[in-house]
Design a protein around this motif. Structure first.
Motif, mmCIF file in Angstrom:
data_model
loop_
_atom_site.group_PDB
_atom_site.id
_atom_site.type_symbol
_atom_site.label_atom_id
_atom_site.label_comp_id
_atom_site.label_asym_id
_atom_site.label_seq_id
_atom_site.Cartn_x
_atom_site.Cartn_y
_atom_site.Cartn_z
ATOM 1 N N TRP A 1 4.131 2.012 -8.192
ATOM 2 C CA TRP A 1 3.576 3.449 -7.672
ATOM 3 C C TRP A 1 2.691 3.323 -6.242
ATOM 4 N N ARG A 2 2.696 4.061 -5.303
ATOM 5 C CA ARG A 2 2.027 4.285 -4.074
ATOM 6 C C ARG A 2 0.948 5.373 -4.133
ATOM 7 N N ALA B 1 -3.457 2.461 -2.051
ATOM 8 C CA ALA B 1 -2.818 1.037 -2.728
ATOM 9 C C ALA B 1 -1.434 1.281 -3.321
ATOM 10 N N ASP B 2 -0.918 0.121 -3.796
ATOM 11 C CA ASP B 2 0.289 0.379 -4.642
ATOM 12 C C ASP B 2 -0.206 -0.358 -6.035
ATOM 13 N N LEU B 3 0.268 0.397 -6.911
ATOM 14 C CA LEU B 3 0.075 -0.076 -8.330
ATOM 15 C C LEU B 3 1.193 -0.447 -9.344
ATOM 16 N N LEU B 4 0.994 -1.536 -9.933
ATOM 17 C CA LEU B 4 2.266 -1.997 -10.849
ATOM 18 C C LEU B 4 1.537 -1.488 -12.198
ATOM 19 N N PHE C 1 -8.102 -1.561 -10.367
ATOM 20 C CA PHE C 1 -9.043 -3.014 -10.127
ATOM 21 C C PHE C 1 -8.072 -3.848 -9.818
ATOM 22 N N ASP C 2 -8.749 -4.826 -9.082
ATOM 23 C CA ASP C 2 -7.949 -6.094 -8.462
ATOM 24 C C ASP C 2 -7.789 -6.958 -9.590
ATOM 25 N N PRO C 3 -6.421 -7.228 -9.800
ATOM 26 C CA PRO C 3 -6.046 -8.337 -10.765
ATOM 27 C C PRO C 3 -6.725 -9.542 -10.497
ATOM 28 N N TYR D 1 -3.941 -3.311 -0.834
ATOM 29 C CA TYR D 1 -4.057 -3.599 -2.214
ATOM 30 C C TYR D 1 -3.090 -3.248 -3.025
ATOM 31 N N VAL D 2 -2.664 -4.241 -3.970
ATOM 32 C CA VAL D 2 -1.417 -4.058 -5.059
ATOM 33 C C VAL D 2 -2.154 -4.401 -6.373
ATOM 34 N N ASP D 3 -2.683 -3.432 -7.092
ATOM 35 C CA ASP D 3 -3.117 -3.771 -8.340
ATOM 36 C C ASP D 3 -2.444 -3.719 -9.666
ATOM 37 N N LEU D 4 -2.740 -3.751 -10.742
ATOM 38 C CA LEU D 4 -2.129 -3.880 -11.911
ATOM 39 C C LEU D 4 -2.729 -2.909 -12.964
#
Lengths: 338, 338
Positions: free
Chosen positions: B224-225, B236-239, B255-257, B319-322
């Motif tokens: 997701w963006r 941020a992008d989110l997985l 939150f930052d993985p 940021y690419v978060d989980l």
């Protein structure tokens, strides 16, 4: 590739870069170039098929991940490839599971069949530390002949550093930084017009520039390499016009075309012509040697270079000089335009 | 390419790199990528033919060298390509012969036919100084509309620098450093196994490593963006796992993985799914948009990034978060192996 081969000081380098090459022909011809540069083999199977380069590699992490346990994955691999069993030990934990599982599988799957294990591969973490610990564990288990392969964004500088630190590596797998020539990805050679034939007369042509490196050498040329007869080392390359010859029995004065006051008289030398005719009136008249022979030629030529020239950082410049006759032609043309 | 396009601040970038690409498909697909990144065209004619990218360029130095004089060469070119007459002015001497000859030929060959000259190209020397002087000479001769094209081992940093110094350049031709991505020639994406289906059950899989960057994110995922609704900028992008959805009406805690104490609650956002199905059971179910549309999409997406993220050196990290659910799956698998 040759820089990495030299950094490894006799240990093998495998070319592992296919997936990071800039296109498929980059991968295939990159593997060929790596082999010429001294690599022992490639993971690029199509380059192996096309050029006869030895194909080598281990398993993917996905092989290990596919199975319920790492041990099971190793066992299946050992059964499938008993004669060339290199196990990838860093999917989960190199020292706690990878190496112990490898030792177990070597003992239970290979030894009973009278086969010695080929190796283990470490692809992440601190290669120096992990390889030393792995070496101890393998030796203690009686596998002194089991090779340790290392990979993980390596290049000539990292290879040199970890060997200085005593890393226990027998073979390196090198991918991205070799296949894209990361330290120098642009190869600067281009074709430029050197002469024009008009009414059966050859007229030398020049391209002038404020950037001295962009000034071309006019006329049809011949390239010579001067070797010192005593040491066998290469002294310099010399560009002459295409009809000049070199008399080896007399001293020859080389001079630097950019800094013409730098002169050096060479004696007791051998001058070899480097150019070979490839095309004659549009027909290819040259037969390419076997890849193995090209590799050997590359090695021999590198061996004629002084260590100072081969240094990775700040190497001594290898001289490429012009004959007086060629320099005079160039000088006359330069005077005309500048 | 996009970095160079941004450095040029609205001036056009032509992709000139074919001869320095790592293989022919590197050249062809590199030209395509450059166009997507915002270049206005390419000198790679086959990429033009294959993808409809505008083909542009000037003459080679050999064209100028072939003729008895530079003036004659320019004249022949102007007659051959009157409507798109860009003359290469640095074969001999930009200010003493190149520009004067160009002006002469523009006046004698183009103006009588009612055609305006397209431009001149400078490919060596001090581009800043030469372009300023050339601009004056062209303006004085009445050719204010004649564009100045610059090339010569340019990249985003040199473009930025010479524009700060007031270089009078309208279009840049960029070759070697674009086509090989000299500053970052290795593209680091690889396939890793994320999950295995066993007895109709999807089992998430992980690859562990001491190098945190080499630890994979397990399970089938969705990307997701998040966009800020007010500014339109990407947050941020989110997985997430493949079945999660995002409720835009509620605040969402990112939150930052890697540094899980770094948290940020976003409100008033739009979450867009980035993944599109390309293959379904081995069949391609996706139709690629027109190249022009891909280029526009690229431009739009770059525009959603904050300037801090787009900085050439030391950019702010995007940021690419989980999602919590994905993080929990990962954390459970990590605990198992470490």
């Amino acid at each position: 590739a040759n820089r990495m081969v030299r950094a490894a000081q006799g240990r093998g380098i495998m070319e592992f870069g296919a997936r990071r090459a800039q296109g498929y022909d980059g991968a295939i011809y990159g593997a060929r170039a790596a082999y010429i540069g001294g690599c022992i083999g490639t993971s690029c199977t199509i380059a192996g098929q096309k050029f006869g380069i030895p194909v080598m590699g281990t398993m993917a992490h996905s092989w290990v991940q596919m199975f319920q346990t790492e041990e099971e994955a190793f066992r299946a691999y050992a059964r499938a490839y008993p004669e060339n069993c290199v196990l990838l030990v860093d999917t989960y934990n190199v020292l706690k599971s990878g190496i112990p599982n490898a030792i177990k599988v070597f003992k239970e799957e290979l030894l009973p069949r009278g086969i010695r294990p080929a190796g283990v591969r470490i692809d992440s973490g601190d290669i120096t530390y992990l390889s030393k610990e792995a070496r101890k564990m393998l030796d203690d288990a009686g596998f002194r002949d089991c090779k340790i392969v290392a990979s993980n964004s390596l290049d000539e500088f990292i290879i040199r550093d970890i060997l200085i630190q005593g890393a226990q590596i027998d073979v390196f797998g090198i991918g991205e930084r070799l296949i894209t020539s990361r330290s120098e990805p642009v190869f600067g050679g281009v074709y430029k017009l050197a002469a024009v034939e008009e009414n059966n007369e050859i007229i030398p042509k020049i391209k002038v520039s404020e950037n001295v490196a962009k000034i071309t050498n006019p006329d049809f040329k011949r390239v010579w390499r001067f070797y010192d007869r005593e040491s066998g080392k290469a002294i310099a390359d010399l560009l002459t016009t295409s009809h000049e010859t070199i008399d080896e029995s007399k001293p020859y004065e080389l001079f630097d075309p950019e800094h013409t006051w730098k002169r050096k008289t060479v004696r007791n030398f051998h001058a070899r012509k480097l150019l070979t005719k490839i095309f004659d009136k549009g027909t290819c008249v040259y037969e390419s040697p076997k890849l193995k022979d090209i590799q050997r030629y590359c090695q021999e030529q590198v061996d004629t270079l002084w260590d100072e020239v081969k240094r990775f950082k700040n190497p001594h410049k290898y001289y490429v000089d012009l004959s007086k006759r060629l320099w005079n032609i160039k000088y006359e043309l330069l005077k005309k335009y500048v």
